[in-house]
Write an enzyme that holds these catalytic residues in place. Structure first.
Site, short mmCIF file in Angstrom:
data_model
loop_
_atom_site.label_atom_id
_atom_site.label_comp_id
_atom_site.label_asym_id
_atom_site.label_seq_id
_atom_site.Cartn_x
_atom_site.Cartn_y
_atom_site.Cartn_z
N PHE A 7 -2.58 19.71 23.83
CA PHE A 7 -4.08 19.72 23.38
C PHE A 7 -4.06 20.83 22.43
O PHE A 7 -3.73 21.88 22.83
CB PHE A 7 -4.64 19.99 24.47
CG PHE A 7 -6.20 20.12 24.29
CD1 PHE A 7 -7.16 19.05 24.05
CD2 PHE A 7 -6.77 21.42 24.24
CE1 PHE A 7 -8.41 19.19 23.66
CE2 PHE A 7 -8.15 21.44 23.99
CZ PHE A 7 -8.87 20.39 23.53
N GLY A 8 -4.69 20.51 21.05
CA GLY A 8 -4.86 21.54 20.17
C GLY A 8 -6.21 21.86 19.96
O GLY A 8 -7.18 20.94 19.91
N SER A 11 -5.84 25.41 14.75
CA SER A 11 -5.02 25.09 13.52
C SER A 11 -4.33 23.98 13.98
O SER A 11 -3.75 23.17 12.94
CB SER A 11 -4.48 25.88 12.77
OG SER A 11 -3.39 26.61 13.48
N GLU A 84 3.32 29.76 18.92
CA GLU A 84 2.10 30.13 19.65
C GLU A 84 2.49 31.21 20.34
O GLU A 84 1.74 32.19 20.75
CB GLU A 84 1.61 29.09 20.47
CG GLU A 84 1.07 27.85 19.68
CD GLU A 84 -0.17 27.95 18.89
OE1 GLU A 84 -0.93 28.81 19.07
OE2 GLU A 84 0.03 27.49 17.75
#
Length: 180
Positions: A7-8, A11, A84
């Protein structure tokens, strides 16, 4: 293949950087998109931090769910962890997300801000947001370009983010001529 989802909410939505089988608009409940992370690398420095997005507690967040082939799962996770987790400000979580086209729920990996990490900014007032966004510059470029590029992509996807919409007129004059 139901278990191989990412899940983004920032960006990753338009620049995932990994191969995927499918992408679908999705929503996670219990978290919202927020400029709540002091950026010490990509959009700022420890001396002059910028701000980047995190998933913070409360509300819900619309983003994109990406389905990844099982044989690419470990490679994809390694890439995302390198991207991340540069300063470990995010916690990798498995969250239930609702796929908005199909209505199905799947479990997806996403990155939630660590509220006890020193880079957690919490809720900042408009003046503090403007200050950090205007002054932040890191290895990936200007913080203001990141914010304006994020907002442009959210608008293209018909995702309304009131906080970024409120901030944009205050920082847009400081953006570079080309977004990064």
């Amino acid at each position: 293949m139901e278990n191989y989802w990412i899940f983004g909410y920032g960006s990753l939505m338009w620049r995932p950087g990994f191969a995927f089988l499918a992408r679908e608009p999705a929503r996670v409940h219990g978290y919202h998109r927020s400029l709540c992370v002091y950026s010490h690398v990509h959009r700022g420095t420890p001396e002059e931090p910028g701000l980047v997005l995190g998933l913070d507690r409360g509300g819900s967040c619309q983003g994109i769910a990406f389905q990844v082939a099982p044989e690419l799962w470990e490679e994809t996770l390694a890439y995302l962890r390198a991207r991340e987790q540069v300063t470990s400000v995010y916690v990798e979580k498995h969250k239930t997300v609702r796929l908005l086209r199909s209505g199905r729920s799947v479990t997806a990996v996403t990155y939630v801000v660590d509220r006890v990490h020193r880079q957690y900014a919490g809720v900042l007032d408009d003046d503090a947001l403007e200050h950090h966004v205007r002054r932040g510059r890191g290895v990936s470029g200007l913080c203001v370009d990141y914010v304006m590029n994020t907002l442009a992509h959210l608008r293209e996807m018909n995702i309304h983010d009131p906080a970024l919409e409120r901030l944009a007129p205050r920082v847009a004059p400081y953006a570079a001529s080309s977004s990064s």
